[in-house]
Design an enzyme around this catalytic site. Structure first.
Site, PDB file in Angstrom:
ATOM      1  N   LYS A   1       0.860  -1.191   0.000  1.00 18.56           N
ATOM      2  CA  LYS A   1       0.000   0.000   0.000  1.00 18.56           C
ATOM      3  C   LYS A   1       0.894   1.238   0.000  1.00 18.56           C
ATOM      4  CE  LYS A   1      -4.352   0.868   2.438  1.00 18.56           C
ATOM      5  NZ  LYS A   1      -4.956   0.786   3.777  1.00 18.56           N
TER       6      LYS A   1
HETATM    7  C1  E4P Z   1      -8.333   1.819   3.837  1.00 15.64           C
HETATM    8  O1  E4P Z   1      -7.575   0.991   3.379  1.00 15.64           O
HETATM    9  C2  E4P Z   1      -8.175   2.445   5.145  1.00 15.64           C
HETATM   10  O2  E4P Z   1      -7.531   1.541   6.001  1.00 15.64           O
HETATM   11  C3  E4P Z   1      -9.469   2.781   5.818  1.00 15.64           C
HETATM   12  O3  E4P Z   1     -10.595   2.406   5.059  1.00 15.64           O
HETATM   13  C4  E4P Z   1      -9.540   4.105   6.466  1.00 15.64           C
HETATM   14  O4  E4P Z   1     -10.793   4.257   7.078  1.00 15.64           O
HETATM   15  P1  E4P Z   1     -11.104   5.380   8.175  1.00 15.64           P
HETATM   16  O5  E4P Z   1     -11.377   6.648   7.465  1.00 15.64           O
HETATM   17  O6  E4P Z   1     -12.326   4.854   8.880  1.00 15.64           O
HETATM   18  O7  E4P Z   1      -9.891   5.460   9.049  1.00 15.64           O
END
Ligand code: E4P
Length: 217
Positions: free
Chosen positions: A83
């Site tokens: 990522k």
């Molecule tokens: C995506 O890969 C992220 O880990 C995640 O969806 C972030 O979500 P949040 O805005 O609830 O922290």
């Protein structure tokens, strides 16, 4: 639409995997911190709970160091997906990694133009954050609609991975728009099975069944 669990909590992932609904997992540095576990150890354990992609995020900001971190992370397991943030260095890293066959999830996408860049960089997944847009008074699902249109216009293979999903309506709209994947906390995914009329129906059927005095087993 594939369902990824957005968590680094082993018990929650196991519970979801047992339902057969789990297609992969996404983590981020905040979720790793919340788990209180060692990054490498918990990521390896998660990779053993699903055959689907498990996103593990780099923390470097420059291309060279991102590549070095990716090298370490992809050795964890074959289903690790690297990522990277949606920055120019992240896109360069994405291009280099996908060019050699490594899965890449380009994260922290907040505009359709950013998603266009991720697709041009060969991303396996792009992660637009709908919940964080909603938090700021912008309809996050409009972003998913725009990205779907752009990717369909040019037949990009990059999968739209709806992230920052907070509730059932995000899931429903993602499916109606034709997003490829959505990632959500396991409790949000489990709650999709709930309906008051299902509970009421079961209650009525069981009451009538009891009157028959029969048993199946
Ligand atoms: C995506 O890969 C992220 O880990 C995640 O969806 C972030 O979500 P949040 O805005 O609830 O922290």
């Amino acid at each position: 639409m594939k369902f990824f669990a957005d968590t680094a909590e082993i018990d929650d992932i196991k519970e979801l995997a047992a339902t057969g609904l789990l297609d992969g997992v996404t983590t981020n540095p905040s979720l790793i911190a919340k788990s209180g576990r060692n990054f490498m150890e918990v990521t390896k354990e998660i990779c053993g709970l699903t055959s689907g992609p498990v996103s593990a995020e780099v923390v470097a900001l420059d291309h060279e160091t991102m590549l070095k971190e990716a090298e370490v992370l992809r050795k964890i397991a074959d289903n690790v997906c690297i990522k990277v943030p949606l920055t120019i260095d992240g896109l360069k890293t994405c291009k280099a990694l996908t060019g050699e066959g490594t899965m890449v999830n380009v994260t922290l996408c907040f505009s359709a133009n950013q998603a266009l860049l991720a697709a041009k960089a060969g991303a396996t997944f792009v992660s637009p954050f709908v919940g964080r847009h909603d938090d700021n008074g912008v309809n996050g699902m409009e972003l998913i609609r725009d990205i779907r249109t752009i990717y369909d216009n040019y037949l990009f293979d990059t999968e739209i991975l709806v992230a920052s999903v907070r509730h059932a309506t995000h899931v429903l709209e993602s499916a109606l728009i034709g997003a490829d994947v959505m990632t959500a906390p396991p409790k949000v995914i489990m709650a999709l099975a709930n309906h008051v009329l299902t509970d009421k129906g079961i209650e009525g059927f069981l009451a009538d069944w009891a009157k028959t005095g029969q048993s199946i087993l």
